[in-house]
Design an enzyme around this catalytic site. Structure first.
Site, short mmCIF file in Angstrom:
data_model
loop_
_atom_site.label_atom_id
_atom_site.label_comp_id
_atom_site.label_asym_id
_atom_site.label_seq_id
_atom_site.Cartn_x
_atom_site.Cartn_y
_atom_site.Cartn_z
CE1 TYR A 148 -2.14 -3.35 2.33
CE2 TYR A 148 -3.99 -2.05 1.54
CZ TYR A 148 -3.49 -3.22 2.07
OH TYR A 148 -4.34 -4.26 2.33
CG HIS A 156 -9.07 1.21 -2.24
ND1 HIS A 156 -9.92 0.41 -1.52
CD2 HIS A 156 -9.76 2.34 -2.52
CE1 HIS A 156 -11.08 1.03 -1.38
NE2 HIS A 156 -11.01 2.20 -1.98
CE LYS A 193 -5.50 -6.30 -2.62
NZ LYS A 193 -6.33 -5.12 -2.50
#
Lengths: 247, 266
Positions: A148, A156, A193
Site C-alpha cells: 500500500y 486501497h 490489485k
C-alpha cells in the site's frame, strides 16, 4: 502508480503524516523502551504500552492480540516484520524459549528453517519497506504480500506482490506454468490489485548469513493481461498505460 | 430450405463479426452473406493471388477492396502475402489462391502448407494473427519490412527464425550473414522470440512509412518467459513495448511483463 485514496480527507491525512516519519518514530520508541519479543514458532510476541501500540498500528507492523490484560497490549509479528525491526532497523531484540537473546544470524537460520524461501521473501519485503511502502502478508490473495502507499485505512492496496527467486526456483514454484499466470492475474484483478513480481537475484552468494542480503539484486515487474478488444481506438491511452506498467 | 438455413447461419456470423471488423473486411463479410456457398465465389470482389513455393508466399495478381493498405509486403512494386495473411483472407472469402499451374488451391491445401512448417508460421501463430486481424489491428511479421524499394523479393524472407532488423537499406549479403548468426543466437539462448509487430486499428498506417509499431508481440512456448528471456528481447528493441501471447485450446491471451520501479514514498 497513482494511489487510490479512500476519500479526499485520506490523501491529506497521509500527506501530513508520511510513513517514513511514523516508522522512524516506531524505531525510536522501540529502542527507548528496550522492547524484547518472545519467539514462539513462526511468530514473535511483544508486550507494549499504548504509545507503542499506536505507532505499531499506524506503521502497520504486527497484529494486535485482544486480551483481558489492561495495562499493556500484546502484538504478534510475522517473520519478515520481526527481521526488519531487528536487522534493518536495529530496534528490537528477540528472546528464545531458552531465555537468551537471539543474534541476527541465529534468527536468520531459524526463520530459514521454518520457511526455506525466507531470504527471497525477506529481501522483497525489506526492499519495499525501505521505500516506505506499507507491506503486509498477502496469503488471502494467493500472493506473498500486498503493498500500500500508506495505511490500509486510508488507501486501497495497489499491488499484490510475489517474491520470486531469479532463475531456478525450486524454492518457490510460482508462475512456472501459464495456468498459474492466468490464475494469479485474474485473482489480483478481481480484488483490484496489480500483480507485482519482485525478482530477487542472490548473485550466487547463497544465504548463509543475513549479510548476503546486501548484495542481492532486485528487479520489479508488473504482470498484466491485455485485452485487444478494449484498446483499439486510443493510441495514446495504450502508450500511457504501458508506461505506467498497468498493461 | 437448405439454402435458406445456410443463408441465415451466415447472416448470424456476419452480424457477430460486423461490430469487430475493420471496414475492408466488414464489407467482404457482407458480400459473403449474400452469396451462399460453396466457396470460392467467382465474382468481381475477390482478390486473386498465386502461391509461390520457393518464397512460401502468395504473389497478389489482382487486388480488390481496402485491405491491401494494411496487408501484404511490397517488393519491387509487387505485393506478397505470408501464409497467415493468405489463410486469413481465404477463410473470410476475400482471396482466391492459385498454384504455379493456375489451379485453385483449396483451404485444405493451404492449412497443409501452414502445417508443413516451411512457411515460417504454425497453427498457434496463425490463431494469434487471426484474432488480432479480426479486431482490426495491423499485423506484420517481425523483422520483415513492409516495403523495400528497388529490391526483388528473396527466398527466406518469410523464415520466422531469421530475425532481420526492419532496416530498408540492408545489403543482401550482410543480411544473410546476420540472419544465420541470429538464428543460432536465438536457438541457443531462448525459446522466446518476437513473432509480429502490431499497429493499432485506427492508425493511419502506410506501408511506405509505417513508423514504430504500437508493440512487438512475442510467442512464449512452453511456459511463461523467464526474466532473462524477457530482458534479451527488451535489449534488442529498446523503447517499443513488448507483449507476450499464449495460445491454448483456441484461446489467445496477451500479457505484459513490464519493468517498473516503485517510487520511494514520503
Amino acid at each position: 502508480m497513482k494511489a487510490r485514496w479512500k476519500g479526499k480527507a485520506s490523501e491529506a491525512k497521509a500527506s501530513a503524516d508520511p510513513m517514513s516519519k511514523i516508522v522512524s518514530q516506531l524505531q525510536s520508541s522501540l529502542i527507548d523502551t528496550g522492547t524484547c519479543g518472545l519467539l514462539s514458532s513462526c511468530s514473535v510476541l511483544i508486550e507494549v504500552d499504548d504509545e507503542l501500540a499506536d505507532l505499531l498500528n499506524r506503521a502497520c507492523f504486527g497484529r494486535p492480540r485482544i486480551t483481558a490484560q489492561k495495562d499493556k497490549q500484546w502484538f504478534q509479528l510475522d517473520m519478515e516484520e520481526t527481521f526488519y525491526l531487528c536487522f534493518s532497523l536495529k530496534c528490537l531484540k528477540v528472546i528464545g524459549e531458552d531465555v537468551s537473546t537471539k543474534s541476527n544470524e541465529e534468527l536468520w537460520e531459524y526463520f530459514k528453517s521454518k520457511k526455506p524461501v525466507f531470504p527471497i521473501s525477506y529481501k522483497a519485503y525489506s526492499h519495499l519497506r525501505h521505500k516506505n511502502w506499507v507491506v503486509r502478508l498477502g496469503l488471502q490473495y494467493g500472493v506473498d504480500f500486498v503493498a500500500y502507499h500508506h495505511h490500509p485505512a486510508l488507501v486501497h492496496s495497489k499491488y499484490a506482490v510475489l517474491a520470486l527467486p531469479e532463475g531456478d526456483n525450486d524454492l518457490n514454484g510460482r508462475l512456472r506454468v501459464w495456468s498459474d499466470v492466468h490464475c494469479t492475474v485474474r485473482l489480483c484483478g478481481s480484488v483490484a490489485k496489480t500483480l507485482l513480481i519482485v525478482i530477487v537475484n542472490s548473485n550466487g552468494l547463497g544465504s548463509n548469513s543475513p549479510s548476503c542480503l546486501e548484495h542481492y539484486t532486485v528487479e520489479e515487474r508488473t504482470i498484466t493481461r491485455w485485452n485487444p478488444e478494449q484498446s483499439r481506438e486510443d493510441q495514446r491511452g495504450l502508450q500511457n498505460q504501458t508506461k505506467e506498467g498497468i498493461i | 430450405m437448405a439454402v435458406v438455413s445456410l443463408y441465415l447461419k451466415i447472416g448470424k456470423v456476419v452480424q457477430t463479426m460486423r461490430s469487430t471488423l475493420k471496414t475492408g473486411t466488414r464489407t467482404m463479410m457482407k458480400r459473403i452473406a449474400t452469396h451462399p456457398g460453396p466457396y470460392p465465389v467467382y465474382n468481381l470482389d475477390i482478390s486473386k493471388a498465386r502461391w509461390i513455393d520457393d518464397l512460401a508466399m502468395a504473389e497478389v495478381v489482382e487486388k480488390k477492396g481496402k485491405m491491401w493498405v494494411t496487408m501484404g509486403i511490397v517488393r519491387n512494386g509487387n505485393t506478397y502475402c505470408s501464409i497467415e495473411e493468405t489463410l486469413f483472407l481465404v477463410e473470410i472469402g476475400a482471396l482466391h489462391v492459385l498454384d504455379g499451374n493456375d489451379i485453385h488451391l483449396s483451404l485444405k491445401e493451404l492449412y497443409e502448407k501452414l502445417s508443413d512448417g516451411k512457411s515460417g508460421c504454425d497453427w498457434e501463430l496463425f490463431e494469434v494473427y487471426r484474432h488480432l486481424k479480426s479486431l482490426g489491428y495491423v499485423v506484420g511479421r517481425h523483422g520483415v519490412p513492409w516495403s523495400v524499394k528497388g529490391q526483388k523479393i528473396k527466398s527466406g524472407t518469410c523464415s520466422l527464425e531469421s530475425s532481420q532488423e526492419s532496416n530498408e537499406l540492408l545489403e543482401p549479403e550482410q543480411e544473410n550473414k546476420n540472419s544465420i548468426m541470429e538464428l543460432f543466437d536465438n536457438m541457443q539462448i531462448t525459446e522466446v522470440a518476437p513473432a509480429f509487430h502490431v499497429y493499432l486499428p485506427n492508425s493511419k498506417f502506410r506501408k511506405s512509412s509505417p513508423g514504430d509499431p504500437s508493440f512487438i508481440l512475442c510467442m512464449s512456448r512452453g511456459g511463461p518467459p523467464s526474466r532473462v528471456e524477457i530482458e534479451a528481447v527488451e535489449r534488442k528493441h529498446g523503447a517499443i513495448p513488448l507483449k507476450f501471447c499464449h495460445v491454448e485450446n483456441g484461446r489467445v491471451s496477451f500479457f505484459s511483463f513490464a519493468k517498473v520501479e516503485l517510487p520511494v514514498l514520503p
